[in-house]
Design a protein around this motif. Sequence first.
Motif, PDB file in Angstrom:
ATOM      1  N   VAL A  33     -37.025  -3.877  15.651  1.00 23.66           N
ATOM      2  CA  VAL A  33     -37.863  -2.702  15.399  1.00 23.66           C
ATOM      3  C   VAL A  33     -37.008  -1.457  15.258  1.00 23.66           C
ATOM      4  N   LEU A  34     -36.035  -1.293  16.162  1.00 30.15           N
ATOM      5  CA  LEU A  34     -35.182  -0.114  16.121  1.00 30.15           C
ATOM      6  C   LEU A  34     -34.276  -0.127  14.886  1.00 30.15           C
ATOM      7  N   ALA A  35     -33.768  -1.294  14.519  1.00 30.65           N
ATOM      8  CA  ALA A  35     -32.879  -1.391  13.360  1.00 30.65           C
ATOM      9  C   ALA A  35     -33.627  -1.106  12.060  1.00 30.65           C
ATOM     10  N   ALA A  36     -34.917  -1.452  12.031  1.00 34.74           N
ATOM     11  CA  ALA A  36     -35.692  -1.252  10.811  1.00 34.74           C
ATOM     12  C   ALA A  36     -36.256   0.153  10.702  1.00 34.74           C
ATOM     13  N   ALA A  37     -36.214   0.909  11.786  1.00 35.23           N
ATOM     14  CA  ALA A  37     -36.804   2.261  11.765  1.00 35.23           C
ATOM     15  C   ALA A  37     -35.971   3.232  10.959  1.00 35.23           C
ATOM     16  N   PRO A  56     -25.692   2.246  13.113  1.00 35.03           N
ATOM     17  CA  PRO A  56     -25.229   0.864  13.235  1.00 35.03           C
ATOM     18  C   PRO A  56     -25.549   0.073  11.972  1.00 35.03           C
ATOM     19  N   GLY A  57     -24.601  -0.739  11.553  1.00 36.65           N
ATOM     20  CA  GLY A  57     -24.774  -1.514  10.338  1.00 36.65           C
ATOM     21  C   GLY A  57     -24.930  -2.993  10.610  1.00 36.65           C
ATOM     22  N   LEU A  58     -24.599  -3.786   9.626  1.00 40.03           N
ATOM     23  CA  LEU A  58     -24.777  -5.232   9.703  1.00 40.03           C
ATOM     24  C   LEU A  58     -23.922  -5.856  10.807  1.00 40.03           C
ATOM     25  N   ALA A  59     -22.713  -5.349  10.983  1.00 39.00           N
ATOM     26  CA  ALA A  59     -21.820  -5.910  12.000  1.00 39.00           C
ATOM     27  C   ALA A  59     -22.404  -5.752  13.395  1.00 39.00           C
ATOM     28  N   VAL A  60     -22.957  -4.568  13.684  1.00 38.77           N
ATOM     29  CA  VAL A  60     -23.558  -4.332  14.999  1.00 38.77           C
ATOM     30  C   VAL A  60     -24.787  -5.215  15.187  1.00 38.77           C
TER      31      VAL A  60
END
Length: 363
Positions: free
Chosen positions: A359-363, A253-257
């Motif tokens: 947290v999940l996006a930064a992992a 997932p990127g910025l849009a998500v």
Amino acid sequence: MGVGADSTTRPRAGEPLVARLIRRTGVDRVNSSERAPLDAGPLTWYALAVVAVELVGLQGYRLVTGQVLTFVQNPLWLIRPLVLLGAAVAIESLYRRYDRALDRANIVHRVEEPDRFDGFVPDRLTGILVVLGVAFTLVNAIVVLTVPQLYAAGGATRVVRFLVVTPFGYVPVLASFLATYVSVEMILPRRIADTNVSLDFLDPEQLGGMRPIGELIKLAYYYLMVGLVAYAVATYGPYILGGVFAYTALDPPGLAVNAMFTAVWILSVAFMAFGIYRLHQHMAHQKRNRLYELDDQAREHVDQPWDVRSFDALNPPAEYQRYRERVKLITETKEYPATFTMWTQIVVGVLVPKALQMVLAAA
């Protein structure tokens, strides 16, 4: 105080629009059967049928045709049907809690027009959301993704999922949940304010009899919070977990998500905040009005004990003591949410979905 009404006029939530349409297919006969494995409403049975189509029908077809099962490639994909089933159960739970909240809050005896609370969720709202959801998913599948690309990416099962299961299976249930959430957080508090529901100063919890309504508003957000957490885990989990949970068929997932998740989270919190604020505001307004009424009654008497110039604060008369007791009864009634525990539950519920997603996006 509102005009009383007998038990035959008690307002009720009714049944969701989609559930009534489902009943016309005869699904209620399954639920009434002695062999039925569980006592559930039409929405739950419909969600179970959709899950069966996905897990048994489509996945069975993939197995027969030698394709890898979707949940073998990505085990966290199973969260998707669980969310659907959870949404159906949550809707039916909120409808039951609506009836219970009206009964426990004794709304029928605290409002001039109790029939204004008949019907929990407006059919028009549900219908609009269902039509928009079906249109969006079909346009996305046919125009944006296109059928040939869907078939190339996942075969016939993927085409069926995007053209049939999602728009006509998932959308009606999820749209019904969204309509129910909006009704709890925005429409119900407005009904309470518009019908001028009086406060119950006999409430032993000193919350004006409004705690059942406030708890319903909070519960609806908790259900949505669980959905947001599940979505975050299903969306980000496959790209940060290893072993059997790893999934690399698509880009992470990127910025849009991230932006979409944040927007949905902000809107859900805003709706819940509006509901609590409107309820709090109505209660404060009711208290002020009762205090103004007491003050006006007191000032109608120019003699003792209401004459300010001759009033003896060191030896107040009995009439004044009764007046102060009435004032105390009103001022000690708290506006919801009124305790540290209530505020803590709300704040934690607000922060959990976004914190987990970050947290999940930064992992």
